[in-house]
Design a protein around this motif. Sequence first.
Motif, PDB file in Angstrom:
ATOM      1  N   GLN A 217       0.927  -1.251  -0.282  1.00 11.26           N
ATOM      2  CA  GLN A 217      -0.077   0.058   0.148  1.00 11.26           C
ATOM      3  C   GLN A 217       0.812   1.247   0.181  1.00 11.26           C
TER       4      GLN A 217
ATOM      5  N   ILE B 258       0.597   5.143   1.162  1.00  8.12           N
ATOM      6  CA  ILE B 258      -0.389   5.755   2.227  1.00  8.12           C
ATOM      7  C   ILE B 258      -1.161   6.860   1.200  1.00  8.12           C
TER       8      ILE B 258
ATOM      9  N   HIS C 155      -2.417  10.256  -0.149  1.00  4.20           N
ATOM     10  CA  HIS C 155      -1.757  11.849  -0.130  1.00  4.20           C
ATOM     11  C   HIS C 155      -2.153  12.590  -0.775  1.00  4.20           C
TER      12      HIS C 155
END
Length: 134
Positions: free
Chosen positions: A47, A49, A51
């Motif tokens: 994954q 993150i 943003h």
Amino acid sequence: MIEKVYCMEEIAAIIIRHTFDKDGIEFVTPGDFSQQMAYMHHPKGHQIIPHFHNKVERTVHFTQEILMIKKGKLRVDFYDGKCRFQKSAVLEEGDVILLAGGGHGFEILEETVMIEIKQGPYAGDADKTRFEPA
């Protein structure tokens, strides 16, 4: 393989060959380049993150462009800042090149399909200076 093409001790281009592979993230451009390029290889389930990118004012003095070769073969000719031929490189399907500085021209060796990515906004005729190939 990642290749750096130099003209007069400056990086004219960075090529990521279609045969290159490395796990993780490999940034291939110096941090001060106005166009950043990285190679990424992540396993299933990895994954990134979520943003967003913040508004940051930047100054771009020269256009740097990325070409992704989807199909075909072409030759890139590199020139120094005085329009003098320096060297050539052949790009094939799957190769990616960042054209970072100096001059460049192309000869299509096989039917070629490519994608170009560069900074904007486009400045029209002020964006480039054309000259005769060597």
